[in-house]
Write an enzyme that holds these catalytic residues in place. Sequence first.
Site, PDB file in Angstrom:
ATOM      1  N   TRP A  76      -1.596  86.886  73.821  1.00 32.94           N
ATOM      2  CA  TRP A  76      -1.743  88.106  73.013  1.00 32.94           C
ATOM      3  C   TRP A  76      -2.898  87.881  72.043  1.00 32.94           C
ATOM      4  O   TRP A  76      -2.907  86.909  71.280  1.00 32.94           O
ATOM      5  CB  TRP A  76      -0.442  88.387  72.260  1.00 32.94           C
ATOM      6  CG  TRP A  76      -0.438  89.636  71.437  1.00 32.94           C
ATOM      7  CD1 TRP A  76      -1.133  90.792  71.662  1.00 32.94           C
ATOM      8  CD2 TRP A  76       0.318  89.872  70.240  1.00 32.94           C
ATOM      9  NE1 TRP A  76      -0.862  91.720  70.688  1.00 32.94           N
ATOM     10  CE2 TRP A  76       0.030  91.199  69.813  1.00 32.94           C
ATOM     11  CE3 TRP A  76       1.231  89.110  69.508  1.00 32.94           C
ATOM     12  CZ2 TRP A  76       0.604  91.748  68.660  1.00 32.94           C
ATOM     13  CZ3 TRP A  76       1.804  89.659  68.375  1.00 32.94           C
ATOM     14  CH2 TRP A  76       1.505  90.965  67.959  1.00 32.94           C
ATOM     15  N   ARG A  79      -3.490  93.421  68.076  1.00 32.83           N
ATOM     16  CA  ARG A  79      -3.575  94.872  68.223  1.00 32.83           C
ATOM     17  C   ARG A  79      -4.833  95.355  67.495  1.00 32.83           C
ATOM     18  O   ARG A  79      -4.983  95.114  66.295  1.00 32.83           O
ATOM     19  CB  ARG A  79      -2.332  95.537  67.632  1.00 32.83           C
ATOM     20  CG  ARG A  79      -2.333  97.066  67.719  1.00 32.83           C
ATOM     21  CD  ARG A  79      -1.174  97.675  66.971  1.00 32.83           C
ATOM     22  NE  ARG A  79       0.104  97.342  67.573  1.00 32.83           N
ATOM     23  CZ  ARG A  79       0.988  96.494  67.056  1.00 32.83           C
ATOM     24  NH1 ARG A  79       0.720  95.876  65.903  1.00 32.83           N
ATOM     25  NH2 ARG A  79       2.121  96.248  67.660  1.00 32.83           N
ATOM     26  N   GLU A 166      13.433  91.780  71.296  1.00 28.93           N
ATOM     27  CA  GLU A 166      12.687  91.421  70.081  1.00 28.93           C
ATOM     28  C   GLU A 166      13.570  91.646  68.865  1.00 28.93           C
ATOM     29  O   GLU A 166      14.190  92.707  68.728  1.00 28.93           O
ATOM     30  CB  GLU A 166      11.417  92.254  69.972  1.00 28.93           C
ATOM     31  CG  GLU A 166      10.587  91.958  68.729  1.00 28.93           C
ATOM     32  CD  GLU A 166       9.330  92.810  68.653  1.00 28.93           C
ATOM     33  OE1 GLU A 166       8.879  93.106  67.534  1.00 28.93           O
ATOM     34  OE2 GLU A 166       8.793  93.197  69.728  1.00 28.93           O
ATOM     35  N   GLU A 171       9.286  92.937  58.537  1.00 27.47           N
ATOM     36  CA  GLU A 171       7.958  93.476  58.812  1.00 27.47           C
ATOM     37  C   GLU A 171       7.546  94.324  57.613  1.00 27.47           C
ATOM     38  O   GLU A 171       8.196  95.318  57.297  1.00 27.47           O
ATOM     39  CB  GLU A 171       7.964  94.341  60.078  1.00 27.47           C
ATOM     40  CG  GLU A 171       8.196  93.556  61.353  1.00 27.47           C
ATOM     41  CD  GLU A 171       8.001  94.416  62.584  1.00 27.47           C
ATOM     42  OE1 GLU A 171       7.287  93.967  63.500  1.00 27.47           O
ATOM     43  OE2 GLU A 171       8.552  95.543  62.632  1.00 27.47           O
ATOM     44  N   GLU A 265      -0.829  90.963  61.357  1.00 22.86           N
ATOM     45  CA  GLU A 265      -1.596  91.790  62.289  1.00 22.86           C
ATOM     46  C   GLU A 265      -1.920  93.140  61.668  1.00 22.86           C
ATOM     47  O   GLU A 265      -1.505  93.442  60.542  1.00 22.86           O
ATOM     48  CB  GLU A 265      -0.803  91.987  63.586  1.00 22.86           C
ATOM     49  CG  GLU A 265       0.537  92.679  63.362  1.00 22.86           C
ATOM     50  CD  GLU A 265       1.275  92.991  64.647  1.00 22.86           C
ATOM     51  OE1 GLU A 265       0.624  93.501  65.585  1.00 22.86           O
ATOM     52  OE2 GLU A 265       2.497  92.749  64.706  1.00 22.86           O
TER      53      GLU A 265
END
Length: 389
Positions: A76, A79, A166, A171, A265
Site C-alpha cells: 500500500w 491514499r 478491519e 482515527e 495518511e
Amino acid sequence: MQRITCFNSNRLFLIMVFTYYLFQLPNLSYAQPTFLIGEDPKPANKQWVKVENISDEFDDTVLDESKWENTNPNRWIGRPPGIFKKDVVSLKDGELRMTNYQLDEPEIVNGNTFTHAGGNIYSRNAGQVGYYYECRMKSSKTFMSSTFWLINTRGEGSGCDRRVTELDIQECVGQVTNTQNWAQSFDQSIHSNTHSRNTTCESTPIGSSGDNSPTVEKVWEDYHVYGCWWKSPREVEFYLDGKKVYTVSPVADFDLPMYLRLVSETYDWNPAPSDGGMTGTEADRTTAYDWVRSWKLEDDNTTSTEEYGTNAIKIYPNPTQSGLVTIDLGNEAVGATVNLFDSYGRLVYTDRASKKEVVLSVAAFSEGIYMVEVQTKKGSQFGKLLVLR
C-alpha cells in the site's frame, strides 16, 4: 507512616487515591493494561500477560524490525495525495514519531498525484480475538490522520475466510478542513470502527459498525491512551484513558488474525488546506506514539498474600518525602526480583535482591503512586509506594 506536615488540595487527593489502592486493591499491578479503578474487564481468576512480539516501548533509537515493518510499497503506497515515506518515521526520546511534510515536487504514481508524505507501520506478528490492545499517542496538529488500528491479510484466508476485517481503535485528525457537521469532532474525540468487506461468500455480511466519544481537549494537545478489548468475534470494547466508552458489534464475525497498524495518511474527506497544511513546527507535524502494548488473558496462578502470611512485603517510609525507601522482602528475599512501575506501567527500577531488605533512592522520582512488584519462586507480591514532593 511518616508524618506529613504540609498539604495542599492536590496532595490530599493523591493520598486519598493512594489509600484506596492500598486497602481496596491489594493485588493490582501497574505492569498491566491502563485501566481506571473498577474498569478492568478481565474475568475472575485471570490475569493480563503482555504479548511481547506485538508490544513496544520504543526506547531504542531504531525501529525493531523483528516486530515492525516501515512502509511496504508492494502492499500500500497511501491514499492520494499522501504517499508513505520511510523517512517520516523516527525513534527519539522513547517515542515512535511520524513527522509529516509536503513533498518538494509532486510525484505521479499509477496515474495518481501525491503531494504529502505520511507514515505506515505494520506489525509483523498478528493479534487475535481475546487480546487487549492499547497505545499512548498524541496526534499531530495537521489535516493528516493519527491512527491506531488492526487489519487482517486477505491472502492468508481461504474459502469464506478470504475476506477483509478491519478494527479501527482510533482515527483522528489534528485539523478539520471538512465543513460538514459530522466531521467537526474528528480533532477532539476517539473514533472507532469495525469493517467487513471484500468477502468471498454471499453469506458473509458486508458493512461497518462504530462509535465515538469526546476527548475533552484537542487530540494534539496531550497524550491519550486508546485501547480496545477484542472480547469475542461479535463484541469489541473500546477504552479512552483507562475508561470504557462504548461497545461495538461487528456486522460479521471478527475471528481472523489481525495485524497492528500505526498510520498517518490523508483522507479524501479532509482535504489539504490552501497553504498545504505543513506550515507548523516539527512538533505540530508529528504524531507521537509513547508505547504500544498488547495483552492476552491467562489463568492467574500467582500466590496470594495470605499464602505468604508474615512474609508479606513491607515498604517504609510510605508515603515518603525522603530520598531513600526500604523494601522488606520477608523470608523469601534471596533471588527475588524487585520491580518498580510508574502510573503509566513503565518500569522505572529493577534489581535482584541478595538480602532481606532492598534500599532504593526515589529522589529523582516524580510525585505519584508507584507499584512495587516482588517476584519470587512462589509467585509475585505487590505493594504501593506514594512519593510526595
